[in-house]
Design a protein around this motif. Structure first.
Motif, short mmCIF file in Angstrom:
data_model
loop_
_atom_site.label_atom_id
_atom_site.label_comp_id
_atom_site.label_asym_id
_atom_site.label_seq_id
_atom_site.Cartn_x
_atom_site.Cartn_y
_atom_site.Cartn_z
N ASN A 35 0.83 -1.21 0.00
CA ASN A 35 0.00 0.00 0.00
C ASN A 35 0.86 1.26 0.00
N ALA A 36 1.94 1.23 0.76
CA ALA A 36 2.83 2.39 0.81
C ALA A 36 3.48 2.63 -0.54
N LYS A 39 0.77 4.05 -2.97
CA LYS A 39 0.44 5.44 -2.67
C LYS A 39 1.60 6.38 -3.03
N LEU A 40 2.82 5.92 -2.83
CA LEU A 40 3.98 6.74 -3.16
C LEU A 40 4.08 6.93 -4.67
N GLY A 43 1.17 9.12 -5.95
CA GLY A 43 1.35 10.52 -5.58
C GLY A 43 2.40 11.22 -6.42
N GLY A 45 5.56 11.16 -6.03
CA GLY A 45 6.71 11.62 -5.25
C GLY A 45 7.97 10.88 -5.63
N ALA A 51 11.80 7.90 1.53
CA ALA A 51 10.40 8.26 1.25
C ALA A 51 9.48 7.08 1.52
N LEU A 52 9.94 5.89 1.17
CA LEU A 52 9.12 4.69 1.42
C LEU A 52 8.98 4.43 2.92
N GLU A 54 9.08 6.65 5.27
CA GLU A 54 8.17 7.68 5.78
C GLU A 54 6.72 7.31 5.48
N ARG A 55 6.47 6.79 4.29
CA ARG A 55 5.11 6.41 3.89
C ARG A 55 4.63 5.22 4.71
N ALA A 58 3.64 6.41 8.03
CA ALA A 58 2.34 7.07 7.95
C ALA A 58 1.20 6.06 7.87
N GLU A 59 1.45 4.94 7.19
CA GLU A 59 0.44 3.88 7.10
C GLU A 59 0.14 3.28 8.48
#
Length: 87
Positions: A35-36, A39-40, A43, A45, A51-52, A54-55, A58-59
């Motif tokens: 999912n991360a 979504k990355l 988006g 990004g 970045a992964l 961080e995502r 957030a998940e």
């Protein structure tokens, strides 16, 4: 067979987690990681390990303890893979 209440299930999960097992939520780590990534990419990004990570973190910001445990497991595995790649 009596059904367990959500409170009983949460208590049992926390007990397993405290023992280091966390079997209920650790099974979700591939889903959280997938999912991360989706979504990355969706988006638009920058796609990097940071970045992964961080995502994924957030998940894990949800109320469901199983998803939280899955996010923690996914983050740990991601960090482990990044460390191996850096060697």
């Amino acid at each position: 067979m009596a059904r367990k209440t959500p409170e009983q299930l949460t208590k049992e999960f926390e007990g397993r987690k405290a023992k280091g097992l966390a079997k209920g939520g650790a099974a979700y780590w591939p889903n959280v990681l997938a999912n991360a990534v989706l979504k990355l990419v969706a988006g638009g990004g920058e796609f990097s390990v940071a970045a992964l990570a961080e995502r994924v973190a957030a998940e894990g910001q949800v109320a469901d303890p199983a998803v939280k445990a899955g996010a923690e497991e996914a983050l740990a595995r991601l960090k482990q893979a990044a460390a191996r790649a850096a060697e």
